[in-house]
Design a protein around this motif. Structure first.
Motif, PDB file in Angstrom:
ATOM      1  N   ARG A   1     -22.004  12.507  -7.147  1.00 39.70           N
ATOM      2  CA  ARG A   1     -21.181  13.536  -7.797  1.00 39.70           C
ATOM      3  C   ARG A   1     -21.726  13.838  -9.191  1.00 39.70           C
ATOM      4  O   ARG A   1     -21.849  14.999  -9.583  1.00 39.70           O
TER       5      ARG A   1
ATOM      6  N   ARG B   1     -24.270  21.774  -4.999  1.00 37.68           N
ATOM      7  CA  ARG B   1     -23.358  21.846  -3.857  1.00 37.68           C
ATOM      8  C   ARG B   1     -23.653  20.729  -2.856  1.00 37.68           C
ATOM      9  O   ARG B   1     -22.752  20.067  -2.342  1.00 37.68           O
ATOM     10  N   VAL B   2     -24.953  20.501  -2.567  1.00 39.49           N
ATOM     11  CA  VAL B   2     -25.322  19.494  -1.559  1.00 39.49           C
ATOM     12  C   VAL B   2     -24.958  18.096  -2.053  1.00 39.49           C
ATOM     13  O   VAL B   2     -24.377  17.289  -1.311  1.00 39.49           O
TER      14      VAL B   2
ATOM     15  N   ALA C   1     -21.292  17.514  -1.911  1.00 39.37           N
ATOM     16  CA  ALA C   1     -20.854  17.364  -0.510  1.00 39.37           C
ATOM     17  C   ALA C   1     -21.211  15.973   0.012  1.00 39.37           C
ATOM     18  O   ALA C   1     -20.395  15.328   0.690  1.00 39.37           O
ATOM     19  N   LEU C   2     -22.406  15.489  -0.320  1.00 43.60           N
ATOM     20  CA  LEU C   2     -22.788  14.130   0.123  1.00 43.60           C
ATOM     21  C   LEU C   2     -21.841  13.103  -0.496  1.00 43.60           C
ATOM     22  O   LEU C   2     -21.439  12.136   0.152  1.00 43.60           O
ATOM     23  N   SER C   3     -21.477  13.318  -1.756  1.00 44.96           N
ATOM     24  CA  SER C   3     -20.605  12.345  -2.441  1.00 44.96           C
ATOM     25  C   SER C   3     -19.224  12.275  -1.786  1.00 44.96           C
ATOM     26  O   SER C   3     -18.522  11.283  -1.930  1.00 44.96           O
ATOM     27  N   GLU C   4     -18.863  13.351  -1.080  1.00 45.65           N
ATOM     28  CA  GLU C   4     -17.513  13.408  -0.488  1.00 45.65           C
ATOM     29  C   GLU C   4     -17.505  13.023   0.989  1.00 45.65           C
ATOM     30  O   GLU C   4     -16.461  13.062   1.636  1.00 45.65           O
ATOM     31  N   SER C   5     -18.669  12.687   1.519  1.00 46.12           N
ATOM     32  CA  SER C   5     -18.752  12.363   2.953  1.00 46.12           C
ATOM     33  C   SER C   5     -19.020  10.866   3.130  1.00 46.12           C
ATOM     34  O   SER C   5     -20.112  10.370   2.832  1.00 46.12           O
TER      35      SER C   5
ATOM     36  N   ASP D   1     -22.954  26.498   0.949  1.00 43.98           N
ATOM     37  CA  ASP D   1     -22.073  25.902   1.960  1.00 43.98           C
ATOM     38  C   ASP D   1     -22.868  25.489   3.191  1.00 43.98           C
ATOM     39  O   ASP D   1     -22.702  24.381   3.719  1.00 43.98           O
TER      40      ASP D   1
ATOM     41  N   ALA E   1     -25.001  22.453   2.412  1.00 45.72           N
ATOM     42  CA  ALA E   1     -24.231  21.199   2.360  1.00 45.72           C
ATOM     43  C   ALA E   1     -23.993  20.675   3.775  1.00 45.72           C
ATOM     44  O   ALA E   1     -24.210  19.488   4.062  1.00 45.72           O
ATOM     45  N   GLY E   2     -23.582  21.575   4.676  1.00 46.76           N
ATOM     46  CA  GLY E   2     -23.331  21.158   6.058  1.00 46.76           C
ATOM     47  C   GLY E   2     -24.615  20.687   6.738  1.00 46.76           C
ATOM     48  O   GLY E   2     -24.629  19.649   7.421  1.00 46.76           O
TER      49      GLY E   2
ATOM     50  N   ILE F   1     -25.851  17.220   5.450  1.00 46.84           N
ATOM     51  CA  ILE F   1     -25.104  16.091   6.017  1.00 46.84           C
ATOM     52  C   ILE F   1     -25.502  15.892   7.485  1.00 46.84           C
ATOM     53  O   ILE F   1     -25.788  14.770   7.931  1.00 46.84           O
TER      54      ILE F   1
END
Ligand code: SAM
Length: 356
Positions: A14, A30-31, A34-38, A84, A87-88, A91
């Protein structure tokens, strides 16, 4: 860079996204967030050894897979600068290809191979040649990474004070802001008759995998840096250096022997010696001295204050963030070492100190 245990991996990603990448790469911001939240993504990253979990390593490994065609959705998202989708896809790629991501991260060192070193190297090499009246030089870059320093005579350099050096028609143009009143020595560098790079893990730009890795270390939404690197890769590939793999302390005699007898060997090191233990740095100095028994040898260094042995520190504080431009001339057991300049921000700013 190891990921410290005091911060969780999620916090590291993050922070990287929101603080480091946010300045210049909306995609990586963004990436990384997103990794920090998965949780799944973070678990996959934990498959890498701790020192290889840093976002700069994992994102470069993912970028490498995208550039190689093995992660087409990620490549498409990067090409479209679609945060977006990126990010997807990042992951998804990480989860599907964890082993490949980890293998790349383990095999490779991240490279920042920033160019722009030539604005400091060129005048210092020309000055070394002047001092011994050399009409040709052989360049030996220690800790060379991809060897981009070895094209120092083939780039164009402009200084903010209106001076210029090198080849004005080169596809690679570099610039530096001059600090202070002293001009940069205007002398042209003699012919370069040998180009030798030494590194524990050199990157060979004529090898597609190595060149791709250098590209992968750039952030995908930084077109100016990508264009500059492409020009540098093309220039380097048109006259590839000889790359010697190994410890420079051991390899130096061989490297110097590759320089024809009528040329001055000029060893260069840029932000490389801090990686060597102090004892190795001293042995490196000794090796330079030994190499100069029968011929003069020069060493041009761009290293942090106090990193390059024998180069004066000008009273500057160690670890003060700037770089000393050192010039050491070795010949017949005599060493003359001086600090000919300082630079900041890897050469964006430069102050020349020596008389020319
Ligand atoms: C920070 S990078 C600098 C690269 C390049 N000189 C530049 O200015 O962009 C340090 C380089 O030194 C190399 N290196 C680190 N330790 C080394 C050693 N003991 N012997 C040879 N190369 C080493 C690394 O592989 C890497 O390419």
């Amino acid at each position: 860079m190891p990921v410290g245990s005091s911060r969780t991996l999620a916090q590291v990603y993050r922070h990287f996204g929101e603080v480091e990448a946010a300045k210049s790469s909306p995609l990586y911001e963004r990436v990384a967030v997103a990794l920090s939240e998965s949780d799944e993504a973070l678990r996959a990253i934990e498959a890498a050894p701790a020192r290889k979990r840093h976002p700069s390593v994992i994102l470069a490994a993912l970028h490498d897979l995208a550039l190689s065609g093995r992660a087409p959705a990620l490549a498409a998202a990067y090409a479209a600068a679609d945060g977006d989708a990126a990010a997807g896809a990042a992951i998804d790629t990480l989860l599907r290809m964890t082993d490949s991501v980890v293998a790349i991260a383990v095999r490779r060192q991240t490279r920042t191979s920033e160019t722009g070193h030539c604005a400091m190297l060129y005048p210092a090499i020309a000055e070394a040649a002047r001092r011994v009246g050399a009409t040709a030089v052989g360049l030996i870059d220690v800790g060379c990474s991809a060897g981009l320093n070895l094209n120092v005579d083939r780039v164009g350099i402009t200084y903010s004070n209106g001076q210029s050096l090198g080849d004005p028609s080169s596809p690679v143009q570099q610039s530096s802001s001059v600090v202070g009143d002293r001009p940069i020595p205007a002398r042209a560098m003699p012919d370069v008759v040998a180009r030798v790079g030494v590194d524990l893990d050199p990157l060979d730009l004529t090898d597609a995998d190595d060149a791709r890795w250098l590209r992968a270390c750039l952030w995908p939404d930084q077109p100016e840096r990508i264009a500059r690197l492409e020009a540098e890769i093309a220039l380097a590939a048109s006259a590839p250096p000889l790359l010697l793999r190994g410890d420079p302390v051991e390899v130096l005699p061989d490297a110097v022997a590759r320089v024809p007898a009528d040329a001055l060997p000029v060893v260069t090191s840029t932000w490389a010696l801090s990686r060597f233990p102090l004892e190795s740095r001293l042995r490196f100095l000794h090796r330079l001295d030994e190499a100069a028994t029968d011929r003069p040898v020069a060493w041009v260094s761009l290293e942090g204050v106090g990193v390059a042995p024998a180069i004066p520190t000008l009273g500057d504080r160690r670890a003060s963030g700037h770089t000393i431009i050192g010039l050491a001339m070795f010949h017949a057991s005599a060493l003359h070492a001086e600090a000919v300049g300082r630079c900041w921000s890897q050469g964006r700013f430069l102050a020349w100190l020596a008389d020319s």
